[in-house]
Design a protein around this motif. Structure first.
Motif, PDB file in Angstrom:
ATOM      1  N   ALA A 167      29.937  27.176  33.044  1.00  0.00           N
ATOM      2  CA  ALA A 167      31.326  27.054  33.483  1.00  0.00           C
ATOM      3  C   ALA A 167      32.007  28.412  33.545  1.00  0.00           C
ATOM      4  O   ALA A 167      32.745  28.723  34.494  1.00  0.00           O
ATOM      5  N   THR A 168      31.745  29.251  32.548  1.00  0.00           N
ATOM      6  CA  THR A 168      32.355  30.583  32.526  1.00  0.00           C
ATOM      7  C   THR A 168      31.802  31.466  33.627  1.00  0.00           C
ATOM      8  O   THR A 168      32.550  32.201  34.289  1.00  0.00           O
ATOM      9  N   ALA A 169      30.493  31.395  33.836  1.00  0.00           N
ATOM     10  CA  ALA A 169      29.885  32.208  34.894  1.00  0.00           C
ATOM     11  C   ALA A 169      30.438  31.821  36.262  1.00  0.00           C
ATOM     12  O   ALA A 169      30.763  32.688  37.090  1.00  0.00           O
ATOM     13  N   VAL A 170      30.569  30.524  36.510  1.00  0.00           N
ATOM     14  CA  VAL A 170      31.132  30.065  37.782  1.00  0.00           C
ATOM     15  C   VAL A 170      32.599  30.470  37.894  1.00  0.00           C
ATOM     16  O   VAL A 170      33.085  30.813  38.980  1.00  0.00           O
ATOM     17  N   ASN A 171      33.289  30.485  36.776  1.00  0.00           N
ATOM     18  CA  ASN A 171      34.705  30.835  36.775  1.00  0.00           C
ATOM     19  C   ASN A 171      34.951  32.295  37.131  1.00  0.00           C
ATOM     20  O   ASN A 171      36.072  32.690  37.436  1.00  0.00           O
ATOM     21  N   LEU A 172      33.903  33.128  37.082  1.00  0.00           N
ATOM     22  CA  LEU A 172      34.044  34.514  37.497  1.00  0.00           C
ATOM     23  C   LEU A 172      34.484  34.619  38.956  1.00  0.00           C
ATOM     24  O   LEU A 172      35.127  35.597  39.351  1.00  0.00           O
ATOM     25  N   VAL A 173      34.132  33.611  39.751  1.00  0.00           N
ATOM     26  CA  VAL A 173      34.586  33.580  41.143  1.00  0.00           C
ATOM     27  C   VAL A 173      36.106  33.541  41.187  1.00  0.00           C
ATOM     28  O   VAL A 173      36.749  34.212  42.009  1.00  0.00           O
ATOM     29  N   ASN A 174      36.711  32.748  40.285  1.00  0.00           N
ATOM     30  CA  ASN A 174      38.167  32.667  40.236  1.00  0.00           C
ATOM     31  C   ASN A 174      38.795  33.970  39.767  1.00  0.00           C
ATOM     32  O   ASN A 174      39.746  34.467  40.359  1.00  0.00           O
ATOM     33  N   THR A 175      38.261  34.520  38.684  1.00  0.00           N
ATOM     34  CA  THR A 175      38.929  35.656  38.064  1.00  0.00           C
ATOM     35  C   THR A 175      38.722  36.973  38.802  1.00  0.00           C
ATOM     36  O   THR A 175      39.583  37.848  38.751  1.00  0.00           O
ATOM     37  N   PHE A 176      37.582  37.132  39.464  1.00  0.00           N
ATOM     38  CA  PHE A 176      37.343  38.389  40.180  1.00  0.00           C
ATOM     39  C   PHE A 176      37.493  38.256  41.692  1.00  0.00           C
ATOM     40  O   PHE A 176      37.797  39.226  42.370  1.00  0.00           O
ATOM     41  N   GLY A 177      37.271  37.046  42.216  1.00  0.00           N
ATOM     42  CA  GLY A 177      37.354  36.871  43.664  1.00  0.00           C
ATOM     43  C   GLY A 177      38.747  36.589  44.172  1.00  0.00           C
ATOM     44  O   GLY A 177      39.191  37.172  45.170  1.00  0.00           O
ATOM     45  N   LEU A 178      39.488  35.716  43.486  1.00  0.00           N
ATOM     46  CA  LEU A 178      40.801  35.311  43.975  1.00  0.00           C
ATOM     47  C   LEU A 178      41.830  36.446  43.997  1.00  0.00           C
ATOM     48  O   LEU A 178      42.624  36.519  44.932  1.00  0.00           O
ATOM     49  N   PRO A 179      41.866  37.353  42.992  1.00  0.00           N
ATOM     50  CA  PRO A 179      42.838  38.442  43.094  1.00  0.00           C
ATOM     51  C   PRO A 179      42.654  39.291  44.341  1.00  0.00           C
ATOM     52  O   PRO A 179      43.624  39.701  44.977  1.00  0.00           O
ATOM     53  N   SER A 180      41.394  39.568  44.702  1.00  0.00           N
ATOM     54  CA  SER A 180      41.132  40.343  45.911  1.00  0.00           C
ATOM     55  C   SER A 180      41.614  39.595  47.146  1.00  0.00           C
ATOM     56  O   SER A 180      42.192  40.178  48.071  1.00  0.00           O
ATOM     57  N   ALA A 181      41.381  38.283  47.156  1.00  0.00           N
ATOM     58  CA  ALA A 181      41.826  37.485  48.297  1.00  0.00           C
ATOM     59  C   ALA A 181      43.342  37.491  48.418  1.00  0.00           C
ATOM     60  O   ALA A 181      43.900  37.667  49.511  1.00  0.00           O
ATOM     61  N   PHE A 182      44.034  37.322  47.287  1.00  0.00           N
ATOM     62  CA  PHE A 182      45.495  37.326  47.312  1.00  0.00           C
ATOM     63  C   PHE A 182      46.048  38.672  47.762  1.00  0.00           C
ATOM     64  O   PHE A 182      47.014  38.765  48.504  1.00  0.00           O
ATOM     65  N   ALA A 183      45.397  39.742  47.282  1.00  0.00           N
ATOM     66  CA  ALA A 183      45.927  41.081  47.560  1.00  0.00           C
ATOM     67  C   ALA A 183      45.680  41.533  48.990  1.00  0.00           C
ATOM     68  O   ALA A 183      46.496  42.240  49.577  1.00  0.00           O
ATOM     69  N   ALA A 184      44.559  41.140  49.567  1.00  0.00           N
ATOM     70  CA  ALA A 184      44.176  41.720  50.853  1.00  0.00           C
ATOM     71  C   ALA A 184      44.145  40.758  52.021  1.00  0.00           C
ATOM     72  O   ALA A 184      44.175  41.193  53.165  1.00  0.00           O
ATOM     73  N   ILE A 185      44.085  39.459  51.770  1.00  0.00           N
ATOM     74  CA  ILE A 185      43.952  38.523  52.881  1.00  0.00           C
ATOM     75  C   ILE A 185      45.255  37.786  53.141  1.00  0.00           C
ATOM     76  O   ILE A 185      45.832  37.884  54.200  1.00  0.00           O
ATOM     77  N   SER A 186      45.740  37.060  52.158  1.00  0.00           N
ATOM     78  CA  SER A 186      46.938  36.214  52.257  1.00  0.00           C
ATOM     79  C   SER A 186      46.763  35.182  53.365  1.00  0.00           C
ATOM     80  O   SER A 186      45.734  35.086  54.007  1.00  0.00           O
ATOM     81  N   TRP A 187      47.829  34.414  53.611  1.00  0.00           N
ATOM     82  CA  TRP A 187      47.727  33.304  54.550  1.00  0.00           C
ATOM     83  C   TRP A 187      47.539  33.755  56.001  1.00  0.00           C
ATOM     84  O   TRP A 187      46.756  33.211  56.739  1.00  0.00           O
ATOM     85  N   LYS A 188      48.264  34.823  56.383  1.00  0.00           N
ATOM     86  CA  LYS A 188      48.311  35.161  57.815  1.00  0.00           C
ATOM     87  C   LYS A 188      46.957  35.558  58.369  1.00  0.00           C
ATOM     88  O   LYS A 188      46.671  35.348  59.548  1.00  0.00           O
ATOM     89  N   ASN A 189      46.080  36.129  57.571  1.00  0.00           N
ATOM     90  CA  ASN A 189      44.786  36.583  58.074  1.00  0.00           C
ATOM     91  C   ASN A 189      43.842  35.432  58.401  1.00  0.00           C
ATOM     92  O   ASN A 189      42.798  35.638  59.028  1.00  0.00           O
TER      93      ASN A 189
END
Length: 520
Positions: A464-486
């Motif tokens: 569960a923790t290993a899979v959760n790394l997608v949330n903790t390391f992947g989502l911040p990058s998505a929020f910072a660089a992609i957002s909805w408009k992209n």
């Protein structure tokens, strides 16, 4: 086959319902080897045994005593929920960001990411110590480490000290949580095990409500104590476990495996039997199953995982646990727990005080859903599988609706649409909590064999923790660089897959650059 204490005949038994054929239950329980009994035999034996000995009456003095035992164990779930919620709130505080000179998105990645690293590391002590020194010692050690980590984090004077404290907090929290799940699975009455064990994860939201609630007024303090105090309060649930765990009875299954059979049977009778009768058909059936399932040699080497992967049956048991762990981390709950303030900001709700209030409301709604799920797991209405299917379907549908309502919307220009999106976010938390929350505390331990229980629960937490790394390391990058408009840019391009990969690479590079800049 090891023998179990002989079950007295029906005329010597003090039973609640004299008409119940107790002798039939005894004959089923003593039918050669329990392993040779069919599923129907075991189910019949259990129902007859429970009818003959319904256990401790609800709300009686002994019931409240067991409730106190469970409450000490539930604190492990409360600490986990407190940590996730308080760090989500703290991460939105400008006082915290200014003190350490970090930005919300990159800060979230490091703050939550290091916690997952500590959780992964906690896997090894659990598998090495649970079967050797006992479940209570594991919880005691974990709670102690958690308190030390919380103090280091709360009094941190630099970001390195803060991250070190976060690592130690996660390390201790994972150890305590795994030990708690194993212990409560082994002492809870069979007929109500789902509710008692499901409350471990449900207490996640009691910690979450406390953390998000205190963050609302403290977030208005213009000093570093705005974030220090909430983090330091995390010591309280861990201290309850630390201080009282050795006042609890030991795991009867663990004692039985170590040869202390009479003591184990006495504890079972004390916790499960109406009259504390060691010869109760219910207790005898439990003892027979423990005797059949325990393999002492399988516990001797902590590196031996044959109890999980050795046979097709044990592999199937672990696969069922993974079906809780993996969807439970990737169905969208990371958005509504770790990154709710960031998600609210993208929906146009940029006031940090408002974000913390909404985070608090979300914790309450989710807690209500978890309580309903706990009740359903042992009811005749649904059961484990139906509750899980409901959670998966509701999370899928509601997240799609949230995506449509909150995409490219600002609350100032379209408040009705933003409010509708927020309402569905709350419904997502409710639906998730009905199924995933109680089952994550119950299913991994319940579907494991005794000799593999400690390893399976620890490995479940690791997955569960290993899979959760997608949330903790992947989502911040998505929020910072992609957002909805992209998203429009991706799907309007000639090759959406290739474009999405290119954007993802750019996002990771930007996030890494921002993290390096923040730490300079």
């Amino acid at each position: 086959m090891s023998t179990v204490p002989e079950i007295e005949s029906a005329d010597k038994q003090d039973t609640v319902h004299n008409a119940v054929p107790v002798l039939d239950t005894a004959e089923l329980a003593q039918k050669g080897d329990v392993a040779a009994m069919t599923f129907e035999d075991r189910a019949t034996a259990f129902h007859l045994a429970h009818a003959a000995d319904p256990g401790i009456p609800a709300l009686s003095l002994r019931w409240w005593r067991f409730f106190g035992i469970a409450l000490v164990i539930w604190m492990a779930g409360g600490d986990n929920g407190f940590d996730n919620a308080v760090m989500s709130s703290v991460n939105s505080m400008t006082q915290f960001q200014t003190y350490f000179g970090i930005k919300a998105a990159s800060g979230t990645s490091l703050v939550f990411g290091i916690y997952n690293v500590g959780s992964v590391a906690g896997f090894f002590p659990v598998i090495m110590l649970s079967d050797r020194i006992g479940r209570r010692w594991v919880m005691f050690i974990g709670a102690g480490l958690l308190m030390v980590g919380a103090f280091l984090t709360g009094f941190a004077t630099n970001f390195g000290m803060f991250l070190g404290g976060r690592f130690l907090t996660a390390f201790g929290c994972n150890i305590t949580g795994a030990g708690a799940k194993i212990y409560l699975t082994e002492i809870a009455p069979p007929a109500t095990r789902g509710r008692w064990c499901g409350m471990i994860q449900t207490f996640y939201y009691t910690g979450s409500i406390l953390a998000t609630g205190i963050a609302i007024p403290l977030g208005k303090i213009a000093t570093p104590w705005a974030w220090r105090i909430p983090i330091l309060i995390q010591v309280a649930p861990a201290f309850i476990t630390f201080a009282f765990v050795f006042f609890l009875p030991d795991s009867p299954r663990w004692l039985y495996a170590r040869g202390e059979k009479e003591k184990a049977i006495a504890i079972l009778a004390d916790l499960h039997s109406l009259n504390r009768d060691v010869n109760s058909p219910l207790i005898q059936l439990e003892v027979a199953e423990i005797d059949e399932s325990i393999g002492l040699d399988a516990q001797s080497n902590f590196w031996d995982f044959s109890s999980i992967f050795g046979t097709a049956a044990t592999r199937y048991r672990f696969m069922m646990a993974c079906l809780i762990a993996i969807p439970g981390q990737l169905c969208g709950n990371g958005l509504t727990s770790y990154f709710l303030p960031t998600l609210l900001a993208q929906a146009g709700l940029t006031n940090t005080n408002t974000q913390r209030v909404l985070n608090f409301v979300n914790s309450i709604v989710s807690f209500i859903g978890a309580l309903i799920g706990v009740w359903l797991t042992d009811s005749n209405i649904a059961g484990r599988r139906s509750v899980l299917i409901f959670a998966i379907l509701s999370c899928t549908v509601i997240m799609l609706l949230c995506g449509g309502l909150l995409a490219n919307v600002q609350s100032s220009s379209n408040p009705a649409r933003a409010n509708a999106g927020m309402a569905f976010l709350y419904l997502f938390g409710f639906g998730y909590s009905v199924g995933f929350t109680p089952l994550q505390g119950l299913y991994p331990g319940e579907c494991a064999t005794f000799e593999g229980r400690a390893k399976q629960v620890a490995l479940f937490s690791w997955v569960a923790t290993a899979v959760n790394l997608v949330n903790t390391f992947g989502l911040p990058s998505a929020f910072a660089a992609i957002s909805w408009k992209n998203l429009h840019y991706v799907f309007d391009s000639k090759n959406p897959r290739k474009t999405s990969i290119e954007i993802s690479k750019i996002a990771r590079k930007r996030a890494l650059a921002e993290s390096d800049a923040d730490l300079e």
